[in-house]
Write a protein that holds these residues in place. Structure first.
Motif, mmCIF file in Angstrom:
data_model
loop_
_atom_site.group_PDB
_atom_site.id
_atom_site.type_symbol
_atom_site.label_atom_id
_atom_site.label_comp_id
_atom_site.label_asym_id
_atom_site.label_seq_id
_atom_site.Cartn_x
_atom_site.Cartn_y
_atom_site.Cartn_z
ATOM 1 N N LEU A 1 0.850 -1.192 0.000
ATOM 2 C CA LEU A 1 0.000 0.000 0.000
ATOM 3 C C LEU A 1 0.885 1.241 0.000
ATOM 4 C CD1 LEU A 1 -2.716 -1.044 2.605
ATOM 5 C CD2 LEU A 1 -2.985 -0.876 0.123
ATOM 6 N N ALA A 2 0.463 2.258 -0.745
ATOM 7 C CA ALA A 2 1.272 3.455 -0.912
ATOM 8 C C ALA A 2 1.764 4.046 0.398
ATOM 9 C CB ALA A 2 0.503 4.500 -1.721
ATOM 10 N N PRO A 3 0.909 4.134 1.421
ATOM 11 C CA PRO A 3 1.385 4.740 2.674
ATOM 12 C C PRO A 3 2.465 3.918 3.377
ATOM 13 C CG PRO A 3 -1.007 4.772 2.568
ATOM 14 C CD PRO A 3 -0.562 3.875 1.480
ATOM 15 N N LEU A 4 2.585 2.626 2.988
ATOM 16 C CA LEU A 4 3.511 1.735 3.689
ATOM 17 C C LEU A 4 4.813 1.493 2.917
ATOM 18 C CD1 LEU A 4 0.939 -0.930 4.921
ATOM 19 C CD2 LEU A 4 1.853 1.022 6.184
ATOM 20 N N ARG A 5 4.944 2.113 1.758
ATOM 21 C CA ARG A 5 6.132 1.879 0.926
ATOM 22 C C ARG A 5 7.360 2.599 1.489
ATOM 23 N NH1 ARG A 5 2.949 3.145 -4.697
ATOM 24 N NH2 ARG A 5 1.667 1.218 -4.707
ATOM 25 N N ASN A 6 8.507 1.908 1.392
ATOM 26 C CA ASN A 6 9.782 2.474 1.852
ATOM 27 C C ASN A 6 10.883 2.005 0.901
ATOM 28 O OD1 ASN A 6 12.168 3.177 3.114
ATOM 29 N ND2 ASN A 6 11.379 2.801 5.164
ATOM 30 N N TYR A 7 11.398 2.940 0.122
ATOM 31 C CA TYR A 7 12.376 2.594 -0.912
ATOM 32 C C TYR A 7 13.818 2.849 -0.471
ATOM 33 C CZ TYR A 7 8.365 2.435 -4.076
ATOM 34 O OH TYR A 7 7.179 2.111 -4.684
ATOM 35 N N HIS A 8 14.027 3.036 0.791
ATOM 36 C CA HIS A 8 15.365 3.367 1.266
ATOM 37 C C HIS A 8 16.366 2.264 0.934
ATOM 38 C CE1 HIS A 8 18.537 5.031 3.723
ATOM 39 N NE2 HIS A 8 18.659 3.852 4.334
ATOM 40 N N GLN A 9 16.011 0.997 1.181
ATOM 41 C CA GLN A 9 16.931 -0.109 0.926
ATOM 42 C C GLN A 9 17.231 -0.246 -0.571
ATOM 43 O OE1 GLN A 9 15.745 -3.860 2.603
ATOM 44 N NE2 GLN A 9 17.504 -4.966 1.756
ATOM 45 N N ALA A 10 16.177 -0.119 -1.388
ATOM 46 C CA ALA A 10 16.372 -0.213 -2.838
ATOM 47 C C ALA A 10 17.309 0.888 -3.318
ATOM 48 C CB ALA A 10 15.031 -0.128 -3.560
ATOM 49 N N ASP A 11 17.093 2.100 -2.822
ATOM 50 C CA ASP A 11 17.936 3.224 -3.226
ATOM 51 C C ASP A 11 19.393 2.984 -2.825
ATOM 52 O OD1 ASP A 11 17.998 5.776 -4.517
ATOM 53 O OD2 ASP A 11 18.420 6.653 -2.554
ATOM 54 N N SER A 12 19.585 2.427 -1.642
ATOM 55 C CA SER A 12 20.948 2.125 -1.182
ATOM 56 C C SER A 12 21.616 1.076 -2.070
ATOM 57 C CB SER A 12 20.915 1.627 0.267
ATOM 58 O OG SER A 12 20.453 2.647 1.123
ATOM 59 N N LEU A 13 20.848 0.061 -2.467
ATOM 60 C CA LEU A 13 21.384 -0.976 -3.351
ATOM 61 C C LEU A 13 21.772 -0.400 -4.705
ATOM 62 C CD1 LEU A 13 18.939 -3.887 -2.468
ATOM 63 C CD2 LEU A 13 21.400 -3.867 -2.053
ATOM 64 N N PHE A 14 20.961 0.521 -5.207
ATOM 65 C CA PHE A 14 21.280 1.132 -6.494
ATOM 66 C C PHE A 14 22.544 1.989 -6.392
ATOM 67 C CE2 PHE A 14 16.495 0.915 -7.476
ATOM 68 C CZ PHE A 14 16.632 -0.326 -8.054
ATOM 69 N N SER A 15 22.693 2.691 -5.286
ATOM 70 C CA SER A 15 23.889 3.512 -5.081
ATOM 71 C C SER A 15 25.136 2.633 -5.007
ATOM 72 C CB SER A 15 23.753 4.334 -3.790
ATOM 73 O OG SER A 15 22.689 5.260 -3.908
ATOM 74 N N LEU A 16 25.007 1.514 -4.302
ATOM 75 C CA LEU A 16 26.138 0.583 -4.199
ATOM 76 C C LEU A 16 26.458 -0.024 -5.562
ATOM 77 C CD1 LEU A 16 28.122 -0.622 -2.208
ATOM 78 C CD2 LEU A 16 26.482 -2.451 -1.735
ATOM 79 N N THR A 17 25.427 -0.272 -6.353
ATOM 80 C CA THR A 17 25.629 -0.796 -7.710
ATOM 81 C C THR A 17 26.465 0.165 -8.535
ATOM 82 O OG1 THR A 17 23.527 -2.012 -7.683
ATOM 83 C CG2 THR A 17 24.472 -1.501 -9.839
ATOM 84 N N VAL A 18 26.136 1.444 -8.464
ATOM 85 C CA VAL A 18 26.869 2.460 -9.206
ATOM 86 C C VAL A 18 28.347 2.450 -8.804
ATOM 87 C CG1 VAL A 18 27.162 4.946 -9.539
ATOM 88 C CG2 VAL A 18 24.877 3.944 -9.601
ATOM 89 N N LYS A 19 28.609 2.367 -7.514
ATOM 90 C CA LYS A 19 29.982 2.376 -7.012
ATOM 91 C C LYS A 19 30.763 1.152 -7.505
ATOM 92 C CE LYS A 19 32.576 2.501 -2.646
ATOM 93 N NZ LYS A 19 33.304 1.235 -2.837
#
Length: 365
Positions: free
Chosen positions: A82-100
């Motif tokens: 559900l939209a109010p329960l979404r948290n993309y912090h972990q996904a964003d961190s994984l993408f940042s680590l991927t870039v590195k």
């Protein structure tokens, strides 16, 4: 306003005050998917692949791929909530680590490629020098068919390595160069065997030459000696050298003749058994008595030792003939002179004239 209405308004106000913080919390939980972070991570992985990271920095590249995949899965999992329960912090961190990690993989690959390019270029140059050196060594000796075959393989390996180098396949370039060196090592082995064989037979060749000179001197007759290493045919009379001819030999001239079709000029003491003034394939010819008893004995022993195949034939039709002057060893095992030289030789030699063929000799009249 009566007391009841006042109480209801107060209750409604209280409920609003209780709900407002929760609304704020829920509103804060409504995050947008980190699509731009995902796109950047995917782009960096693609750039690393194009930089050759899969081949030259595989461990880091695989890590970046796995991080990107995990980030995608985490983003998809949050999208399913559900939209109010979404948290993309972990996904964003994984993408940042991927870039590195992808960036590090690309840099490692570039450095590794530059190092391998330098190594491959140096290996090619060294192989070129070795080929030239071996070419000079082979040109300075009798033709060794096996050695020439290995040299040709090494030359082909060089051509393949140069093409791979142009295609930026540096790891494969080094492997191709290694194949070339392997072929050259076979030439070294063949030359060592050749030198050892020659060292063991030099005394025999010297004796054959002495015996031929002595026979010519004793009988006052002509004799012919062929020195394969010198590419010379010597005509003797009364044991004295009367004329020297340049000659051409079999295309596999460095070795003793083993069998029919091996391209080797035989080594031994022979006699002329026929003078072909007409009907020779190569102008005129003096036919030798190859194979003689020594040749047949050696042939039988080699078959017994499995040096040659059971179905092999000993061969024959070894001649001194014309059509020479080609400046290379080209015959099937015969000795070739120019047509004018054959005219002169046939006027001096005849049936029964001894013809001794040696690989080289330290004895000379």
């Amino acid at each position: 306003m009566n007391t009841r209405k006042v109480r209801n308004h107060i209750l409604l106000l209280y409920q609003l005050l209780m709900i407002l913080p929760l609304v704020g919390i829920l509103a804060a939980g409504c995050q947008d998917a980190p699509q731009s972070s995902f796109e950047k991570a995917r782009f960096e992985v693609q750039q690393a692949a194009e930089a050759g990271a899969l081949k030259y920095a595989e461990t880091d590249f695989r890590r970046a791929q796995n991080m990107l995949r995990e980030g995608q899965m985490e983003m998809a999992r949050q999208n399913g909530r559900l939209a109010p329960l979404r948290n993309y912090h972990q996904a964003d961190s994984l993408f940042s680590l991927t870039v590195k990690i992808a960036g590090e993989a690309a840099e490692k690959a570039r450095k590794r490629i530059e190092a391998m390019k330098a190594e491959a270029g140096n290996e090619i140059e060294q192989l070129k020098k070795q080929l030239t050196s071996w070419r000079e060594a082979l040109d300075g000796s009798l033709v060794m068919y096996d050695a020439e075959s290995h040299w040709s393989k090494a030359e082909m390996a060089l051509k393949i390595s140069e093409k791979l180098y142009r295609d930026r396949q540096y790891r494969e370039t080094v492997k191709a160069v290694a194949d070339g060196y392997q072929s050259l090592s076979q030439i070294s082995r063949i030359l060592d065997d050749y030198a050892n064989d020659a060292a063991g037979k030099t005394a025999v060749w010297n004796r054959w030459v002495r015996e031929t000179v002595d026979e010519s001197r004793k009988n006052g007759s002509p004799a012919i000696i062929v020195d394969k290493s010198a590419h010379k045919l010597y005509l003797l009379k009364n044991g004295k050298l009367t004329r020297t001819f340049d000659c051409e030999l079999g295309y596999n001239s460095a070795r003793q003749k083993y069998l029919a079709g091996d391209g080797a000029t035989p080594e031994g003491k022979y006699r002329i058994i026929q003078a072909k003034h007409n009907g020779s394939k190569y102008y005129k010819a003096l036919l030798l008595d190859y194979p003689n008893q020594n040749d047949k004995k050696r042939f039988a022993e080699n078959k017994k030792k499995n040096v040659i195949a059971d179905h092999a034939r000993i061969g024959g039709l070894i001649e001194i003939h014309g059509d020479g002057g080609q400046n290379q060893d080209w015959t099937d095992g015969c000795v070739a002179l120019t047509n004018g030289e054959m005219d002169f030789l046939m006027a001096q030699a005849s049936v029964g004239t001894p013809v001794t063929i040696v690989r080289r000799s330290e004895q000379w009249p």
